[in-house]
Write a protein that holds these residues in place. Structure first.
Motif, PDB file in Angstrom:
ATOM      1  N   GLU A 171      40.141  31.207  36.035  1.00 36.70           N
ATOM      2  CA  GLU A 171      40.012  31.924  37.307  1.00 36.70           C
ATOM      3  C   GLU A 171      40.973  31.390  38.370  1.00 36.70           C
ATOM      4  O   GLU A 171      41.343  32.108  39.304  1.00 36.70           O
ATOM      5  N   HIS A 220      37.840  38.661  47.913  1.00 40.02           N
ATOM      6  CA  HIS A 220      37.785  39.628  46.824  1.00 40.02           C
ATOM      7  C   HIS A 220      37.169  39.028  45.570  1.00 40.02           C
ATOM      8  O   HIS A 220      37.259  37.820  45.325  1.00 40.02           O
ATOM      9  N   SER A 221      36.588  39.886  44.761  1.00 40.00           N
ATOM     10  CA  SER A 221      36.031  39.453  43.485  1.00 40.00           C
ATOM     11  C   SER A 221      37.166  39.120  42.526  1.00 40.00           C
ATOM     12  O   SER A 221      38.298  39.593  42.677  1.00 40.00           O
ATOM     13  N   LEU A 222      36.857  38.316  41.528  1.00 38.77           N
ATOM     14  CA  LEU A 222      37.862  37.947  40.537  1.00 38.77           C
ATOM     15  C   LEU A 222      38.322  39.168  39.747  1.00 38.77           C
ATOM     16  O   LEU A 222      39.495  39.276  39.380  1.00 38.77           O
ATOM     17  N   ASP A 223      37.409  40.092  39.505  1.00 39.81           N
ATOM     18  CA  ASP A 223      37.768  41.317  38.784  1.00 39.81           C
ATOM     19  C   ASP A 223      38.804  42.122  39.561  1.00 39.81           C
ATOM     20  O   ASP A 223      39.763  42.649  38.983  1.00 39.81           O
ATOM     21  N   LEU A 224      38.616  42.211  40.878  1.00 38.80           N
ATOM     22  CA  LEU A 224      39.562  42.955  41.706  1.00 38.80           C
ATOM     23  C   LEU A 224      40.916  42.260  41.730  1.00 38.80           C
ATOM     24  O   LEU A 224      41.965  42.910  41.667  1.00 38.80           O
ATOM     25  N   ALA A 226      42.177  40.338  39.424  1.00 34.80           N
ATOM     26  CA  ALA A 226      42.809  40.528  38.121  1.00 34.80           C
ATOM     27  C   ALA A 226      43.372  41.947  37.990  1.00 34.80           C
ATOM     28  O   ALA A 226      44.483  42.140  37.479  1.00 34.80           O
ATOM     29  N   HIS A 227      42.631  42.934  38.483  1.00 37.74           N
ATOM     30  CA  HIS A 227      43.085  44.319  38.425  1.00 37.74           C
ATOM     31  C   HIS A 227      44.329  44.517  39.289  1.00 37.74           C
ATOM     32  O   HIS A 227      45.280  45.208  38.882  1.00 37.74           O
TER      33      HIS A 227
END
Length: 312
Positions: A171, A220-224, A226-227
Motif C-alpha cells: 500500500e 482517498h481510499s487505497l482502491d481509488l 490504485a484506480h
C-alpha cells in the motif's frame, strides 16, 4: 494517512524543494550502509525497540549534513576560522601556528533544545536533545567501528516502530505517489516569484495541474488511488523522477546513497512504519545504492518510461 498528516508531509517537502541535505541510515538497514572501516574494535550495541514521538516539520536545511565538509582557502589572518568550515559535529580551532583545524565539538556547547521537535533518534536507540548533540557525540567516536555504524535514524524522540506487514508494504507506494504529485502541484501553485521550481519543472507540472482528470488532494481510499494510477498513469511519471532528482545531490551521479535518502526517510519514519522496509526493497541488486531504474520500479513506473532527462 489522514489529512493533517498529509499537510505535514506537504509542508515538509515544500521546505525541501530545491534543497537536499544529508544524513545516515540505521544499521538495521544495510542496503544503504557504507563499507566499514575496521580501525578500532568496539563491542556491539544492544538492539532495543525505540519509544517516543516526532515532529518532522521543524527540520531545518542542513540538519543532516553529516558527510559534507567544505574548507575554503581564503583564510583571514586575524581569525583563520572565519572562512574555515567544518562538517556537523566539528568546530574550528587554531593550532600553535595559527592554522585552522576541525576538532570534535563538545556536546555541552550545543544550544539547549526548546522542545521535543528538536530531538532526534539515533541507531543506538538513544534520543539526543538535538542533531548538534548527536553529531558531536558521533564525532567523538570517529575512526571506530561503533562510530561508523552510528547514524541519525529519524526526527523526534525514539519511539516504537511497528513491523511492516506485506500487505501494508504494497500500500505504501500508492500513497507516496499521490503525495509527490500533490507536493509538486502545491509548489506550482505557490511558485510566483518564489523560485520553488525551475522553468523546465514548471512546464512539466503545468500539464498535470491543468489536466481535468487529475485526482484532487484528499483523504482517498487505497482502491481509488490504485484506480487513478492505472487510469492517469502519465501524471505520476514526472513526480517520481523529480523526487529522485531532489535527493540525488551529494554528488549528482544517478544513485541515492544513505546520506542522500535521509531528507525523505528521516521525517517519514515516525509517520509511516513501512518506510524502512520500502527503501530496503528498492535496492533490488543489494549494492547499497538505489539507482534511478530501481527507484522508478519501486513506484510502479514502467521500464520504458524511465528517463534520466526527467530528473530536472
Amino acid at each position: 494517512m489522514d489529512r493533517p498528516t498529509m499537510r505535514v508531509w506537504i509542508i515538509f517537502l515544500l521546505c525541501l524543494a530545491g534543497q537536499a541535505f544529508a544524513a545516515s541510515i540505521t544499521e538495521e538497514q544495510p542496503i544503504l550502509d557504507e563499507p566499514v572501516v575496521e580501525e578500532e574494535p568496539i563491542m556491539e550495541e544492544d538492539e532495543v525497540m525505540p519509544e517516543g514521538g516526532a515532529n518532522p516539520v521543524q527540520v531545518e536545511t542542513g540538519e543532516f549534513d553529516e558527510a559534507i565538509e567544505i574548507i575554503e582557502e581564503d583564510v583571514n589572518a586575524e581569525n583563520p576560522c572565519l572562512n574555515h568550515h567544518c562538517k556537523k559535529g566539528k568546530v574550528c580551532e587554531v593550532d600553535e601556528e595559527n592554522t585552522p583545524m576541525c576538532v570534535c565539538q563538545d556536546p555541552t556547547s550545543c544550544p539547549a533544545s526548546v522542545g521535543e521537535f528538536e530531538h532526534v533518534c539515533a541507531t543506538d536507540n538513544t534520543t539526543y536533545d538535538s542533531s548538534c548533540h548527536f553529531f558531536a557525540h558521533k564525532c567523538s567516536l570517529e575512526g571506530t567501528k561503533k562510530g561508523h555504524k552510528l547514524h541519525l535514524d529519524y526526527i523526534g524522540p525514539c519511539k516504537f516502530i511497528e513491523p511492516c506487514l506485506d500487505a501494508e508494504l504494497n500500500e505504501f507506494p500508492l500513497r507516496m505517489r499521490d503525495w509527490l504529485k500533490n507536493v509538486l502541484v502545491t509548489l506550482y501553485e505557490r511558485d510566483e516569484e518564489n523560485n520553488l521550481l525551475t522553468e523546465k519543472q514548471k512546464l512539466r507540472v503545468k500539464k498535470i495541474y491543468e489536466n481535468e482528470k487529475r485526482l484532487q488532494a484528499g483523504d482517498h481510499s487505497l482502491d481509488l488511488l490504485a484506480h487513478d494510477f492505472e487510469k492517469n498513469y502519465n501524471m505520476y511519471i514526472f513526480p517520481v523522477h523529480w523526487q529522485f532528482g531532489q535527493l540525488d545531490q551529494h554528488p549528482i551521479d544517478g544513485f541515492l546513497s544513505h546520506t542522500e535518502l535521509a531528507p525523505l526517510r528521516a521525517p517519514l519514519i515516525p509517520m509511516e512504519h513501512c518506510t524502512t522496509r520500502f527503501f530496503e526493497q528498492c535496492d533490488s541488486d543489494s549494492d547499497k545504492y538505489i539507482a534511478l531504474e530501481e527507484w522508478a520500479k519501486c513506484f510502479g513506473i514502467k521500464d520504458q518510461d524511465v528517463d534520466k532527462d526527467l530528473v530536472i
